[in-house]
Design a protein around this motif. Structure first.
Motif, short mmCIF file in Angstrom:
data_model
loop_
_atom_site.label_atom_id
_atom_site.label_comp_id
_atom_site.label_asym_id
_atom_site.label_seq_id
_atom_site.Cartn_x
_atom_site.Cartn_y
_atom_site.Cartn_z
N LYS A 1 -4.82 3.79 6.80
CA LYS A 1 -5.22 4.39 5.24
C LYS A 1 -5.30 5.82 5.36
O LYS A 1 -5.02 6.40 4.22
N ALA B 1 0.79 -1.29 -0.24
CA ALA B 1 -0.04 0.06 0.05
C ALA B 1 0.85 1.29 -0.19
O ALA B 1 0.45 2.01 -0.81
N THR C 1 -10.64 5.25 0.34
CA THR C 1 -10.31 4.32 1.40
C THR C 1 -11.57 3.54 1.80
O THR C 1 -12.79 4.38 1.60
N ILE D 1 -7.44 1.90 -0.95
CA ILE D 1 -6.65 1.43 0.00
C ILE D 1 -7.91 0.67 1.13
O ILE D 1 -8.80 1.61 1.47
#
Length: 461
Positions: A169, A141, A263, A161
């Protein structure tokens, strides 16, 4: 504490004699204050306050509604002010604002000092790529986020994410925004949450006058950007108008090669109530997950946090925290904030014994949980008696706490369903099973109920 996006457009940081911004001051104050409240009180009234500005002697906090504002002012403001003084060493008072009052205040402050306005995005200064601790749980990530930051709109678009609460995140989102603006100060970067997106859309749709004007203004805001960041997209689930508006926003931005970053708490295919056309488009770019950090990463996070605070923390203290707090980076940092504040207030060196005292309410001594403990906590919350839970009564004021208590017994003890039934007046094991399934169903359909049950689990553990 991370802001909700709407009020991250103007940042004010003018506390005398301190380089701390409102994020740092409020994070430290809440870490110090949290043990003074019950979990339910803290989660309901304190944790949802959002810092938006700090001046020489005042920190401004946004409340969700008038009820929260009046309740906190009436019951908790003196504790908040005491916590702010403990953190800053100065008489800092908290002023609570409704969202519309906060917008007016920030507008006035920006007019007084234009340098305070950044034109669209103010990142949390602690959330950069340099302060992000990389481990096996988040390496991928981090890598794709850094690539997007250096080439927005041309690499991995959209970027989604996903992962649990407090795993980094939003940190990566802020890091991307900061990097984009560092590389291109004129870029239009917009961060918000899906809940705020929905709120603004509803306001635009329900405006009684100049309806077209409000809709046009809304669409211009979200479609004339270089980078759009939407946090917690799972909250768009089952909101038809919100998903439709976001779909067209997505289409416009993607066609213009503008970067979209999202996210979520889970993979888009696992979000119930999310339209297939959206989940499909989320997969056009790249999806990266973040997992709970392993022991080595937790230790590294704590060391980095200690360095940022300018404190030398013994390894046995860091190991103790890393061993006890395993699932959430936010809780890791909160625990470290608490022992630093405890050390400052009591003028004690940080060592393992002091750490155990400072965190005793957060990391209690391990004990065996028995049904009587669960019944006591549930009965205190719902205002019923243990014998009510064991009776044959089937009215709602008793059925709900009984079902919750049965569910907690299944989750927190080693008892079988039949043995749990015995603890509730000899109920059949199928009754216990039905109760557990009903609680799980209600947790899926009611966010408030889910938070209540999760709070029970946290307190009992």
């Amino acid at each position: 504490m991370e802001g909700n996006g709407e009020f991250e457009k103007v940042g004010v940081n003018r506390i005398k004699g301190s380089g701390k911004n409102f994020y740092a001051v409020w994070n430290e104050a809440t870490a110090l204050l949290k043990p003074e409240f019950t979990d339910i009180t803290y989660q309901t009234w304190i944790s949802t306050l959002e810092p938006v500005a700090i001046t020489d002697d005042t920190i401004y906090l946004v409340t969700a509604n008038e009820l929260q504002k009046s309740t906190v002012n009436r019951l908790h403001i003196s504790q908040i002010n005491a916590g702010l003084k403990a953190v800053t060493g100065q008489e800092i008072k908290a002023v609570l604002l409704l969202p519309n009052e906060a917008r007016e205040l920030l507008g006035e402050l920006s007019e007084q000092d234009p340098a305070l306005s950044t034109g669209g995005f103010v990142h949390n200064p602690k959330c950069t790529f340099e302060t992000f601790v990389i481990g096996e749980s988040n390496r991928f990530a981090y890598a794709v986020a850094e690539t997007v930051a250096n080439s927005p709109g041309s690499a991995y678009n959209p970027l989604l994410i996903y992962g649990g609460v407090g795993l980094g995140k939003t940190h990566l989102m802020h890091a991307i925004g900061h990097k984009v603006l560092t590389n291109n100060p004129g870029a239009n970067v917009l961060y918000t949450t899906s809940e705020n997106f929905t709120h603004e859309l509803i306001t635009a749709l329900q405006a009684k006058e100049n309806n077209v004007h409000y809709r046009t203004k809304f669409r211009k805001k979200y479609r004339n950007v270089d980078v759009l960041m939407i946090d917690d997209v799972q909250f768009m689930a089952n909101k038809e108008s919100t998903q439709q508006e976001f779909f067209y926003t997505f289409e416009d931005l993607k066609a213009a090669n503008k970067q979209i970053i999202i996210t979520s708490d889970k993979h888009p295919r696992e979000i119930p109530g999310l339209e297939e056309r959206l989940s499909t488009r989320f997969e056009w770019g790249i999806i990266a997950d973040v997992q709970p950090p392993d022991m080595e990463t937790r230790m590294a996070i704590l060391r980095r946090k200690a360095e940022l605070e300018g404190r030398s923390i013994p390894d046995d203290v860091l190991f103790y925290i890393a061993e006890k707090v395993v699932s959430n980076i936010r809780e890791l940092e909160s625990s470290l904030n608490r022992i630093i504040a405890y050390s400052n207030i009591n003028k004690q060196d940080i060592n393992l014994a002091m750490t155990e005292r400072a965190l005793k309410d957060i990391i209690p001594a391990k004990k065996t949980i028995v049904p009587a403990d669960i019944k006591k906590v549930v009965c205190e919350y719902y205002g019923v008696k243990p014998e009510d839970l064991e009776s044959k009564r089937r009215d709602t004021p008793v059925v709900i706490p009984r079902q919750v208590a049965m569910y907690l017994c299944r989750e927190l003890t080693v008892l079988s369903l039949a043995e749990i039934g015995v603890q509730f007046g000899g109920k059949h094991h199928t009754t216990v099973l039905h109760a557990c399934e009903k609680v799980e169903e209600d947790m899926r359909s009611s966010k408030e109920f889910k938070l209540t049950v999760e709070d029970f689990l946290k307190r009992m553990r």
